[in-house]
Design an enzyme around this catalytic site. Structure first.
Site, PDB file in Angstrom:
ATOM      1  N   ASP A 120      -7.044  -4.371   4.242  1.00  0.00           N
ATOM      2  CA  ASP A 120      -6.009  -5.270   3.716  1.00  0.00           C
ATOM      3  C   ASP A 120      -6.210  -6.721   4.145  1.00  0.00           C
ATOM      4  O   ASP A 120      -5.481  -7.605   3.691  1.00  0.00           O
ATOM      5  CB  ASP A 120      -4.623  -4.808   4.193  1.00  0.00           C
ATOM      6  CG  ASP A 120      -4.264  -3.420   3.688  1.00  0.00           C
ATOM      7  OD1 ASP A 120      -4.529  -3.149   2.502  1.00  0.00           O
ATOM      8  OD2 ASP A 120      -3.738  -2.613   4.475  1.00  0.00           O
ATOM      9  N   ASP A 148       0.857  -1.178   0.000  1.00  0.00           N
ATOM     10  CA  ASP A 148       0.000   0.000   0.000  1.00  0.00           C
ATOM     11  C   ASP A 148       0.896   1.233   0.000  1.00  0.00           C
ATOM     12  O   ASP A 148       2.073   1.160   0.352  1.00  0.00           O
ATOM     13  CB  ASP A 148      -0.897  -0.010   1.252  1.00  0.00           C
ATOM     14  CG  ASP A 148      -2.049   0.975   1.143  1.00  0.00           C
ATOM     15  OD1 ASP A 148      -2.131   1.665   0.110  1.00  0.00           O
ATOM     16  OD2 ASP A 148      -2.839   1.057   2.086  1.00  0.00           O
TER      17      ASP A 148
END
Length: 807
Positions: free
Chosen positions: A553, A316
């Protein structure tokens, strides 16, 4: 409902602006103690590392040690105690393994406390942090966005609470919770905050073992573990009938029980790769301990193998490329004054309890205001990408990503925000909504202001990503932010091909994810479900590592071959991961990759050495069972070979630095060396047996030459697997070679060796040179066969799936 402020100093972690409903006080200390006494405490999380007792038991009571013990007893019964020397080596190796593994485990245990998930409980009117196993039945717990639900319970207080129960149901849809609704352990909060009361603890929880299953399920298909287990299974089946058959043939050849026992034991001792299993366990444990010292916690030891094979890392933007800190830069006003903007934002942020980096940056810029009364709160979620509040008598206001708030962005707004996106800055919009806020904005809102927020690039980002590029590890950036913003920041950080990006929100299902991951590096506006699908597509042709810290996530972390979470991220992300970066520094991934490669490279080296003796012992046992000739080795004669060409060097090589990229599969890699080595030994022994027939050599002479040449092959294999050589490895080989030769010069009588400097020398000298060239030739042939097999597999795979050529 009237609420009271709490004293946040009573909580180890700061919970700013947390409010407790006035009718909630939680359990008293005496009530907590009473429940502890009654055993109504949450069961401690299963420890995925072995206990001290398990380590000692597994290293001592195993099939190979038991078999060695039985063989040693047989040797003693036939009156040859010095031939039990092999069992002394087994004991020393076992003790070394136990000590190494215990030391490694204790190092990991000390540091694992840092990653232990805490729970926030309300007791005697105050919030306290406790370990999850200290939760008692009836405790009132506080949860917020990103927290995993630790125990089952019912919701007591909270507005706009959304929960993801995908870990329980397999469905990724968010579930809105109302008062008195049930919350299940293993699910996690994706929006809002709440208080709930625990109605089950320990074994009574709906998903008591779910977290442990999530951590271990990905290691079941470990290539290394499969090969070693298959080897154990084959040897377990083969060793007893081969042993019995060899004993019978040896007795027929010598008519001596003693000679038959010694020959059979010599064959079986070499056939048993007990040190390989020991060193594999030690290498994993030491690798995990090395990582723990570098602030990296491995939650399941076999994960280290997967780490070594990673060739794609998905990350990310926030917390990896950037350091996670944001700064409010500017507000582009439209239909609002600056003072009015401060009032709106102050009241919004006072009601919205989000603790993400964006909310914190905005709170620094806009002081909280408590002048308006909230009527409806819609908290932020990673799927919705906006949050808002409907205020009584003031209207509805929301802020978030422009493309998620407006159904169609006007050309004027696109033109206005584009320069900021090109600079890698985040852009949010504040809007006035013409009705009561719902989960979806059905009406067109009015733009009030455009908010510009900047990311801070990690100091070591360029160096870290440059390292991975040199190691042939691809990087993919998967983010919920605008793709142009993410792309520009990734380019600044030096990520290769970061200019190729796509807006996932612009795509319609069905999406060809495999083609997408082959040609794109940066993915923006990704939903949690899409993130999971991208990882799944990459896994078709790669070993994928996913790093993350947020609740969005979790699905991807579980889907990846290896999930890596930041310690400062959500508890749900930590629970779904295999590895935790305790200092939340992505640069630690260099250590993770290196340690994984070191462990697997060294296990491959060690396995090659052990399998040489396993293979040649098995082949020779079958040959001598057929020809009914005395087996050329006795157990005591094999001690120098097993100790000096395999046992001692394997302990050094198993723990040496070795960071080369993993190439090929484990079985092919070890057979490249072990099979030529074993066949060279078999060839040398057969030549000596032929010489025995032709020149009428005695048993001691043929036995001594067979042992000597077998040891020379062992040193050749050691030389081969030690590449790349350094001064320490050269010194190790020289010392071991000298020690091996001294066994024939100074300890000949103890090991029952014949002299080498009589007529035996005429056989030994040419055969010593011969085995070198035979080993070299067989290695060349084996390399070509393995290379051909790999090319054939690739062609076959390409025909089955043409996209594999692209990927």
């Amino acid at each position: 409902m009237k609420k009271k402020k709490i004293d946040v100093q009573t909580v180890e972690e700061t919970f700013e602006d947390v409010e407790i409903p006035s009718d909630l006080n939680g359990l008293t200390h005496s009530e907590v103690q009473q429940r502890i006494d009654q055993g109504q405490v949450n069961q401690a999380e299963e420890n995925l590392l072995k206990s001290d007792k398990e380590i000692i038991k597994e290293n001592t009571i195993n099939i190979f040690n038991i078999l060695n013990f039985v063989l040693a007893v047989f040797v003693l019964l036939v009156g040859s105690p010095k031939n039990t020397l092999f069992f002394g080596v087994v004991i020393i190796n076992t003790l070394i393994g136990i000590i190494q593994e215990l030391r490694a485990k204790h190092t990991i245990d000390k540091l694992s406390v840092l990653a232990k998930t805490k729970a926030v409980v309300l007791r005697e009117g105050r919030l306290q942090q406790v370990d999850q196993e200290e939760i008692v039945l009836g405790d009132i717990l506080y949860l917020r966005n990103g927290d995993q639900v630790p125990v089952d319970g019912k919701l007591l207080s909270g507005m706009g609470v959304e929960v993801d129960e995908s870990l329980l149901t397999g469905e990724s849809d968010r579930v809105q919770k109302q008062l008195q609704d049930q919350l299940y352990s293993g699910s996690f909060v994706t929006a809002g905050e709440c208080f709930y009361q625990g109605t089950a603890v320990g074994k009574d929880n709906f998903a008591e073992q779910l977290t442990s299953e999530a951590k271990t399920k990905k290691t079941d298909n470990s290539e290394l573990t499969k090969v070693l287990n298959r080897m154990i299974a084959v040897l377990t089946i083969v060793i007893i009938p081969v042993g019995l058959g060899l004993f019978y043939s040896q007795y027929q050849a010598s008519s001596s029980i003693k000679q038959a026992v010694l020959g059979t034991v010599a064959a079986l001792v070499s056939m048993i790769p007990e040190g390989l299993m020991l060193l594999t366990s030690v290498a994993f444990a030491v690798g995990a301990a090395n990582l723990a010292r570098k602030k990296v916690l491995v939650q399941a030891l076999p994960s280290i193998e997967t780490l070594a094979r990673v060739d794609v890392i998905c990350l990310d933007k926030t917390g990896t490329i950037t350091d996670g800190t944001l700064k409010f830069e500017d507000a582009l006003l439209e239909n609002v004054s600056e003072d009015r903007l401060r009032v709106i934002m102050g009241n919004l942020l006072n009601q919205l309890k989000d603790q993400n980096a964006t909310a914190k940056a905005l709170r620094d810029a806009f002081p909280a205001a408590d002048t308006w009364q909230a009527e409806k709160i819609v908290p932020f979620s990673s799927a919705r990408k906006w949050s808002g509040v409907t205020f009584k008598d003031q209207g509805s206001f929301a802020f978030g990503a422009p493309e998620f708030i407006f159904k169609n962005l006007s050309p004027e707004l696109q033109k206005k925000i584009h320069p900021y996106l090109e600079e890698g800055q985040r852009v949010l919009v504040l809007v006035n909504y013409p009705g009561l806020l719902e989960e979806e904005l059905l009406q067109e809102p009015q733009l009030l202001a455009t908010l510009i927020i900047s990311d801070n690039l990690r100091e070591n980002a360029r160096a870290t990503f440059g390292y991975f590029a040199k190691q042939d590890v691809q990087l993919k950036v998967i983010s919920g932010d605008h793709p142009l913003t993410v792309s520009k920041i990734a380019q600044k950080a030096g990520i290769k091909n970061a200019e190729t990006f796509i807006d996932m929100s612009s795509l319609e299902e069905p999406i060809d994810y495999r083609a997408l991951v082959a040609n794109t590096t940066v993915f923006g506006r990704v939903t949690p479900k899409q993130k999971q699908s991208l990882i799944r597509a990459l896994k078709v042709h790669h070993t994928v590592c996913m790093t993350g810290d947020g609740v969005n996530d979790v699905l991807a972390l579980r889907e990846a071959d290896i999930g890596v979470a930041m310690a400062n991220g959500s508890s749900a992300a930590r629970a779904a991961s295999d590895v935790i970066l305790l200092d939340s520094d992505f640069a630690r991934m260099q250590n993770v990759l290196n340690e994984g490669r070191r462990v697997i490279n060294n296990i491959e080296r060690v396995a090659s050495m052990y399998l040489v003796k396993t293979i040649y012992s098995l082949i020779l046992a079958v040959i001598f069972m057929i020809i009914a000739s005395p087996y050329p080795f006795e157990p005591v004669q094999l001690t120098p070979i097993n100790a000096l060409t395999v046992g001692i060097p394997s302990f050094f090589l198993a723990l040496k630095p070795s960071y080369e990229r993993i190439k090929g599969d484990f079985l092919n890699n070890i057979l490249r060396v072990s099979l030529p080595g074993a066949l060279t030994v078999v060839g040398a022994v057969i030549v000596i047996q032929v010489a025995n027939v032709l020149f009428d050599l005695d048993y001691q002479a043929t036995s001594t030459m067979s042992v000597f040449l077998t040891g020379c092959v062992g040193l050749l294999v050691l030389y081969k697997v030690s590449f790349p050589l350094d001064k320490k490895k050269i010194a190790l080989i020289a010392v071991l070679g000298t020690a091996y030769l001294s066994c024939y010069l100074f300890f000949r009588e103890f090991f029952e060796f014949d002299k080498l400097w009589n007529r035996n020398l005429f056989f030994v000298l040419p055969l010593t040179f011969g085995i070198y060239w035979l080993f070299k030739g067989l290695t060349f042939v084996m390399d070509r066969l393995v290379a051909w097999r790999i090319r054939w597999q690739k062609k076959r795979q390409a025909k089955k799936n043409p996209q594999s050529r692209v990927i």
